[in-house]
Structures are given as C-alpha cells and as structure tokens.
Motif scaffolding. Structure first.
Motif, PDB file in Angstrom:
ATOM      1  N   LEU A 175      54.168  44.835 -14.333  1.00  0.00           N
ATOM      2  CA  LEU A 175      55.059  44.768 -15.246  1.00  0.00           C
ATOM      3  C   LEU A 175      54.802  43.856 -16.472  1.00  0.00           C
ATOM      4  CD1 LEU A 175      58.224  44.574 -13.048  1.00  0.00           C
ATOM      5  CD2 LEU A 175      57.022  46.644 -13.770  1.00  0.00           C
ATOM      6  N   ASP A 176      55.432  44.107 -17.600  1.00  0.00           N
ATOM      7  CA  ASP A 176      55.356  43.319 -18.769  1.00  0.00           C
ATOM      8  C   ASP A 176      56.062  41.845 -18.452  1.00  0.00           C
ATOM      9  OD1 ASP A 176      57.857  44.117 -18.603  1.00  0.00           O
ATOM     10  OD2 ASP A 176      57.996  44.423 -20.864  1.00  0.00           O
ATOM     11  N   ILE A 177      56.532  41.744 -17.518  1.00  0.00           N
ATOM     12  CA  ILE A 177      57.296  40.576 -17.528  1.00  0.00           C
ATOM     13  C   ILE A 177      56.216  39.922 -16.365  1.00  0.00           C
ATOM     14  CG2 ILE A 177      58.623  41.036 -15.426  1.00  0.00           C
ATOM     15  CD1 ILE A 177      61.059  39.618 -16.190  1.00  0.00           C
ATOM     16  N   THR A 371      53.085  43.514  -2.290  1.00  0.00           N
ATOM     17  CA  THR A 371      53.996  44.182  -3.219  1.00  0.00           C
ATOM     18  C   THR A 371      54.047  42.948  -4.465  1.00  0.00           C
ATOM     19  OG1 THR A 371      55.063  45.298  -1.628  1.00  0.00           O
ATOM     20  CG2 THR A 371      56.208  44.883  -3.807  1.00  0.00           C
ATOM     21  N   SER A 372      54.258  43.439  -5.645  1.00  0.00           N
ATOM     22  CA  SER A 372      54.504  42.566  -6.795  1.00  0.00           C
ATOM     23  C   SER A 372      55.739  41.748  -6.691  1.00  0.00           C
ATOM     24  CB  SER A 372      54.197  43.468  -8.113  1.00  0.00           C
ATOM     25  OG  SER A 372      52.976  43.892  -8.208  1.00  0.00           O
ATOM     26  N   ALA A 375      60.918  41.570 -10.731  1.00  0.00           N
ATOM     27  CA  ALA A 375      61.430  41.123 -12.069  1.00  0.00           C
ATOM     28  C   ALA A 375      62.497  40.045 -12.184  1.00  0.00           C
ATOM     29  CB  ALA A 375      61.774  42.331 -12.848  1.00  0.00           C
ATOM     30  N   VAL A 376      63.656  40.187 -11.078  1.00  0.00           N
ATOM     31  CA  VAL A 376      64.449  39.357 -11.185  1.00  0.00           C
ATOM     32  C   VAL A 376      63.871  37.832 -10.832  1.00  0.00           C
ATOM     33  CG1 VAL A 376      65.170  39.808  -8.733  1.00  0.00           C
ATOM     34  CG2 VAL A 376      66.811  38.754 -10.596  1.00  0.00           C
ATOM     35  N   VAL A 377      62.766  37.879  -9.928  1.00  0.00           N
ATOM     36  CA  VAL A 377      62.465  36.453  -9.420  1.00  0.00           C
ATOM     37  C   VAL A 377      61.449  36.043 -10.687  1.00  0.00           C
ATOM     38  CG1 VAL A 377      60.615  35.443  -8.031  1.00  0.00           C
ATOM     39  CG2 VAL A 377      62.368  37.158  -6.971  1.00  0.00           C
ATOM     40  N   ALA A 378      60.635  36.809 -11.261  1.00  0.00           N
ATOM     41  CA  ALA A 378      59.969  36.355 -12.456  1.00  0.00           C
ATOM     42  C   ALA A 378      60.849  36.009 -13.629  1.00  0.00           C
ATOM     43  CB  ALA A 378      59.157  37.508 -12.970  1.00  0.00           C
TER      44      ALA A 378
END
Length: 534
Positions: A175-177, A371-372, A375-378
């Motif tokens: 993801l971009d994030i 698994t990547s 997003a909430v963690v990032a």
C-alpha cells in the motif's frame, strides 16, 4: 563487561568534549540466598517427583485432556519429563502470568479477576476488574492511548483501507501507506532506506539468514533475544557466543576468527557478523556501542544491532542507542527494531544502505511470503513517529522522551535507596528487581496485584535458575505520584517477604545530574512539576 559489584564506566562519546559517566550494576548474589534458592528448587523437585508417582498410580487426578495410549511402534510426540518443570512448578503459580487485561495498557490498567479451584489447572473469571498502576507493559513513550491524535488517525486509516491487506508485499499487498512509513522510518533513523515487516519476532528470525549463511561466523552476545538466536541458527552459520557486554572477550573471539579461520578447513570466514541488542530486556543493560563499532571497524566485521527496546526509549531524540551514544548510524550495517513498544503498534523494521535494503526486499521470507502489515498498524506507527520526530509542529515528542529519561533515573535511584538488588544501566527503561527464591516470586506478584500494582515476574528458563526477578517497565505516561505510589507498594512487599538483599552503597547518580540535563531540553525542573507527565 558485566560488573558484579557495580562500576562507573567512562565512555568517550562523539560530539561531547568530556567522557560520559555511565553507571551499570550487576550485584553478586549473596551466598546464603543462592543456597536457599537451590534448596527450594530441590524441595520442589522432590515433591514434584512424588506427585508424578501419585498421578501414575491414578491417586492424583489430572483435570486436563491427555493423549491416548500410543499404539505399538508409535513414537510419542513429547517426553513427559520435558514438561516436569511446567507440570510441577510453573502450574502451581500460573496465576502470576498470562493475566488478561480489559483496558488500554496506559499508565493505569484494568485486570480481569480470575480464580482457580484446582491449583492452576484451570481458571474462571469472577466478572470483577482489578485497577492497578501499569508497570509491566512496554508502553515506553505512552502512545498506547485509546483517545488522542494517534487513535483518531488509526480509526481514519481503518475506514480508508479496512483492517486486512490479504496479500504479500510482492502480490497486491503493498500500500501507499507502507511506502510512506518506510520513508519516514529511514528519515527517523538517519539511514538511506528501510523495510518494514508485520511481525517483530520474524524481523530477526526470518531476515538474518538473508545476510549470513554457511561459511559465515556470527559473534552473538550471550543474552541476545530468542529471535536473534533462532535467526542465527536458521542461517546455518557458525555461532560463537561472547560474554555479555564484554569487549575484551569479543575482541579475543574476533582476533581468533581472523587468525584461525574456519575450525575444520582453516579457510577464512566468508563474513563475520557481530550481533548485539540496544537494551537487554531481562538485564536492563545497554550495549557499549562505541566500543563495538571500534572493534567492528578494526577487524572488518559487520554489525547487526537489534533496537527493539531502545528505539524511542533512549537518546535525546528517541532514536535509540545510536542516538544515546551519539554514534553515526552509518557505522551500523544493519539497524533492526520493532514498533511494538515505543510506538504502541506491531511489526518491525530493518534500516541501512539502500543497496542492502533493496537486496533484502527481494530475498526476505517475511517480505515474500508473510501477509503485509495492516494499514491501521502502519498508521499508528506513522502518527506516533511523526510526533516523536516533531513533524507535527510541537515539542510533544521531545517532552515524552525527556519524561521517560527522568522517570528511569528517579525510579531506579529510589529502589537502590530502599535496599533492593537492581540490575542494569541507570538510563534503561527496563528495571529488574532480584527476588531469587521461587516462592517469593509468586508472593511478590500476588501481593502487587492485591495492593494495586501490575508488573511482570520472570524466572527459569527465561533467567538463570537462581536469578528470578520482577521486571518493571517505565513509561513517559507515569507521573511522579504514580511512581511514588508504586515505590511505596514495592517497599511494603519488600519488608513483608524480606527481599531487600543489597549490601552495596547507594549509587550517586540522580535524575538531576548535569549530564542528563545537558542532553534533554524538556526534563522536569523540580520534582513537584512532574505530575504533568504525558
């Protein structure tokens, strides 16, 4: 070098005109305490063996599921004696571990009360909550909050990206994030590039085999974390262990490695890699990084630095042990750390030169098959790191780092004054208090909860057999009032169960030392003002 009587080490630090005083203490175990501890374990072993005999004769029932009797020719999955310690020692005091919580792990925490009617085999909840001061979580900078900027931005990220990624970084899972986080991490560390992973343990265990393999030599500190030990074993390299923080022993092993090469072929090693941690989570000690870098350069070895407990928690800018010693991050070949502690999130990172990270990106099992990171963690990491770097336009990050530094000195100094044996460095956020005897470990943990203090106790096999301890983790969110209340509880329990074993004079360091104030801009000026902690 491990100092059993405590010492003040003078270390020359870059960008400082004078050597810095660094106090690190490992007081020797009193002989009579060692004898009583061994006798206690001996008694436990005798009773455990007798109870195993009663179970074999079906006199004592075992209220848990067990394997069916194996058919002839089948090999058992595990040996019964291998679980002797868990079955007869750990189980009886199992209520001191695995306590469920029902609140955010901030300065104060809610524990779910539970009881056991079968001596630790099973537990049931009473429905009550136990409120306590939290000194067991790795919430070093106080970002584990249910309200505030970090929580709000994490909620927005969940609504924008959903919870899961459902893919690998190489297969529609980037993801971009993630790219934003990696760029910010590299900027924060002062390196060319960084790569993030969804699990901190796997950041070590799955990536170390990428850098070293057969024909390579790993020089590992004897107290390195299990993830580093596993990664070293999976690499297939030859592993040699040096004494904890002992630069003489490390240099001896480096010299021998160059002189004699591989023990069988006598050929030179393909690579030599030194593996150390920033803060050792069981001992509370800090790596002597300037000396390690000096030896690394002298003998042309590579350096792998694990900053899981030091990133965010050490240094005037929170950049870890590299910042603490004012070292150049470019002198560390592989900078590893986790986001699970100071950043109150999950996952880990590896930073370094761009060509190293590009090589890792295509060969890491954690990047190719795991698994990547959600997003909430990032986003939680980005939000907290933005505050720490100061990109939010405030001094909030520096204030948190300074408050943590003050709390560490103050809490550790007061424990020394109360007469406890305390391990580790004066600036470490991890503060081990030695309890030794297994019975006192359980008594200390249970009384702490009863009096309103949540902490962690640790024993064998995580520590040497006779060095069981309580481990306190300081946070920037702790106020002086909370620290004083915790100290009063610890002092009361120490008098009750008689664990004030220290025979050494009280160290002279304080939270008001000029060296500390010269490095941190936002240290509390007076004790009375520290109730405004984060």
């Amino acid at each position: 070098m491990r100092s059993w009587d405590g010492e003040i080490v003078y270390m020359m630090v870059e960008n400082e005109n004078q050597p810095r005083e660094v106090f690190e203490l490992f007081e020797e175990t009193p002989l009579y305490i060692a004898v009583f501890t061994y006798v206690g374990y001996g008694i436990l072993f005798l009773f455990g063996s007798f109870r195993d005999l009663l179970r074999r004769w079906h006199v004592e029932k075992v209220p848990v599921a067990s394997l069916e009797h194996l058919k002839e020719g089948w090999v058992p999955l595990f040996q019964s004696f291998e679980n002797f310690f868990n079955r007869n020692m750990y189980r009886n005091i199992r209520d001191c571990w695995n306590r469920p919580i029902c609140s955010s792990p901030s300065a104060e925490i809610d524990l779910m009360e539970r009881v056991t009617n079968d001596h630790g085999w099973t537990f049931s909840f009473t429905g009550k909550k136990l409120h306590a001061i939290n000194m067991g979580s790795y919430n070093y900078l106080g970002f584990a909050e249910k309200d505030g900027t970090c929580a709000d931005q994490a909620e927005e990220a969940t609504r924008s990206y959903s919870l899961g990624v459902c893919g690998f970084r190489h297969e529609l899972g980037s993801l971009d994030i993630h790219q934003k986080l990696e760029a910010l991490t590299a900027q924060f560390l002062g390196v060319e590039s960084a790569l993030v992973f969804g699990m901190g343990f796997a950041t070590n265990s799955m990536n170390m085999p990428v850098f070293v393999g057969k024909g390579c030599l790993i020089l590992s500190d004897e107290l390195n974390h299990a993830s580093l030990v596993l990664g070293a074993r999976l690499s297939g390299s030859v592993i040699r262990v040096f004494k904890h923080n002992d630069m003489v022993d490390l240099e001896t092993k480096l010299r021998d490695a160059l002189l004699y090469g591989h023990p069988r072929t006598r050929r030179p090693w393909k690579k030599i890699m030194i593996v150390v941690e920033g803060v050792y989570s069981m001992e509370g000690s800090i790596v002597r990084l300037p000396d390690v870098i000096r030896l690394k350069k002298k003998y042309k070895a590579y350096l792998y630095l694990d900053e899981a407990h030091s990133i965010g928690a050490l240094g005037a800018h929170g950049r870890g042990v590299v910042d603490y010693w004012d070292c150049d991050p470019r002198d560390v070949d592989i900078l590893m750390g986790t986001f699970t502690k100071s950043f109150a999130s999950a996952g880990g990172y590896i930073g370094g030169k761009k060509k190293i990270i590009d090589y890792l990106r295509t060969r890491s099992h954690s990047a190719c098959y795991a698994t990547s990171m959600p997003a909430v963690v990032a986003q939680q990491i980005i939000s907290s790191m933005t505050i720490l770097v100061g990109l939010d336009g405030t001094n909030e990050g520096e204030r948190r780092v300074a408050q943590l530094a003050w709390n560490c000195r103050y809490f550790r100094r007061r424990l020394h004054e109360l007469g406890f044996i305390i391990y580790g460095n004066m600036d470490s956020p991890v503060v081990p208090l030695l309890l030794y005897c297994p019975g006192k470990v359980a008594a200390f943990s249970r009384r702490c909860v009863q009096l309103g203090l949540a902490t962690v106790v640790v024993g064998f096999p995580a520590t040497p057999l006779i060095e069981a301890r309580a481990r306190f983790c300081l946070s920037a969110s702790h106020t002086k009032t909370q620290l004083d209340e915790a100290l009063e509880i610890i002092n009361t329990i120490g008098d009750e169960i008689l664990v004030k074993y220290s025979r050494l004079p009280v160290p002279t360091f304080t939270e008001n030392d000029p060296d500390l104030r010269s490095r941190y801009r936002f240290l509390p000026v007076e004790h009375e003002k520290t109730d405004d902690a984060i």
